[in-house]
Design a protein around this motif. Structure first.
Motif, PDB file in Angstrom:
ATOM      1  N   VAL A 216       0.848  -1.192   0.000  1.00 27.34           N
ATOM      2  CA  VAL A 216       0.000   0.000   0.000  1.00 27.34           C
ATOM      3  C   VAL A 216       0.884   1.243   0.000  1.00 27.34           C
ATOM      4  CG1 VAL A 216      -1.700   1.309   1.355  1.00 27.34           C
ATOM      5  CG2 VAL A 216      -1.917  -1.171   1.135  1.00 27.34           C
ATOM      6  N   LYS A 217       1.954   1.225   0.806  1.00 27.04           N
ATOM      7  CA  LYS A 217       2.870   2.355   0.840  1.00 27.04           C
ATOM      8  C   LYS A 217       3.569   2.536  -0.497  1.00 27.04           C
ATOM      9  CE  LYS A 217       3.912   2.427   5.770  1.00 27.04           C
ATOM     10  NZ  LYS A 217       4.945   2.246   6.783  1.00 27.04           N
ATOM     11  N   LYS A 218       3.994   1.426  -1.127  1.00 25.51           N
ATOM     12  CA  LYS A 218       4.650   1.492  -2.433  1.00 25.51           C
ATOM     13  C   LYS A 218       3.681   2.020  -3.477  1.00 25.51           C
ATOM     14  CE  LYS A 218       8.206  -2.040  -2.135  1.00 25.51           C
ATOM     15  NZ  LYS A 218       8.680  -3.310  -2.683  1.00 25.51           N
ATOM     16  N   SER A 219       2.435   1.561  -3.425  1.00 25.32           N
ATOM     17  CA  SER A 219       1.420   1.987  -4.388  1.00 25.32           C
ATOM     18  C   SER A 219       1.131   3.479  -4.219  1.00 25.32           C
ATOM     19  CB  SER A 219       0.143   1.158  -4.182  1.00 25.32           C
ATOM     20  OG  SER A 219      -0.855   1.619  -5.035  1.00 25.32           O
ATOM     21  N   ALA A 220       0.999   3.926  -2.997  1.00 21.07           N
ATOM     22  CA  ALA A 220       0.759   5.347  -2.730  1.00 21.07           C
ATOM     23  C   ALA A 220       1.959   6.180  -3.166  1.00 21.07           C
ATOM     24  CB  ALA A 220       0.456   5.557  -1.248  1.00 21.07           C
ATOM     25  N   LYS A 221       3.148   5.669  -2.918  1.00 18.56           N
ATOM     26  CA  LYS A 221       4.370   6.369  -3.305  1.00 18.56           C
ATOM     27  C   LYS A 221       4.456   6.458  -4.829  1.00 18.56           C
ATOM     28  CE  LYS A 221       9.315   6.234  -2.299  1.00 18.56           C
ATOM     29  NZ  LYS A 221      10.381   5.454  -1.675  1.00 18.56           N
ATOM     30  N   ASN A 222       4.178   5.374  -5.525  1.00 16.05           N
ATOM     31  CA  ASN A 222       4.207   5.363  -6.993  1.00 16.05           C
ATOM     32  C   ASN A 222       3.153   6.316  -7.555  1.00 16.05           C
ATOM     33  OD1 ASN A 222       6.309   3.574  -7.112  1.00 16.05           O
ATOM     34  ND2 ASN A 222       5.010   1.757  -7.404  1.00 16.05           N
TER      35      ASN A 222
END
Length: 146
Positions: A5-11
């Motif tokens: 979720v953090k990676k997706s939000a960051k991307n």
């Protein structure tokens, strides 16, 4: 799962920032292009110039300091209608040239500044006569002062 979720939000944030930068860059390009000073239209070709220029006869007249000048011009109109009118008014153009030269001295006609001043002066005076077109440029093609 939390990492994804953090990676997706960051991307997603990176994608949004990148998209905003691209849109701003494109907008800036068009704003700068619109505000930039317009360059003069391309110079006409030799064939186009031939269709819109009139050549004066060689004019010989006295200057104010008792010397004399032999001079010849090519006068560029803004189009073929202007050229046609200019050809009909050539006697008036010659009169303007002689009149203006009669008040000048040899020193007034020396160097590039002197020639440019005369060409600009003639352009302005001839344009006052014109009704069907305008004079774009006056070219001095021959000049001898004695």
């Amino acid at each position: 799962m939390e990492n994804e979720v953090k990676k997706s939000a960051k991307n997603r944030a990176i994608l949004i920032v990148f998209s905003v930068l691209v849109v701003c860059g494109i907008a800036a390009y068009f704003v700068i292009k619109e505000l930039a000073p317009k360059t003069a239209a391309a110079e006409p070709t030799a064939e186009e110039l031939e269709k819109i220029t009139v050549e004066t006869e060689e004019i010989t007249t006295n200057l104010a300091d008792r010397s004399f000048i032999k001079i010849k011009f090519k006068i560029q109109a803004d189009g073929e209608d202007g050229k046609a009118e200019l050809e009909k008014r050539l006697f008036q153009v010659n009169n303007i040239i002689i009149y203006e030269l009669s008040g000048m001295k040899t020193g007034d006609l020396q160097g590039q500044k002197g020639i440019r001043h005369l060409e600009d002066l003639l352009k302005g005076r001839i344009n006052k006569l014109m009704q069907e077109g305008i004079i774009k440029k006056v070219y001095t093609t021959e000049k001898i002062i004695q």
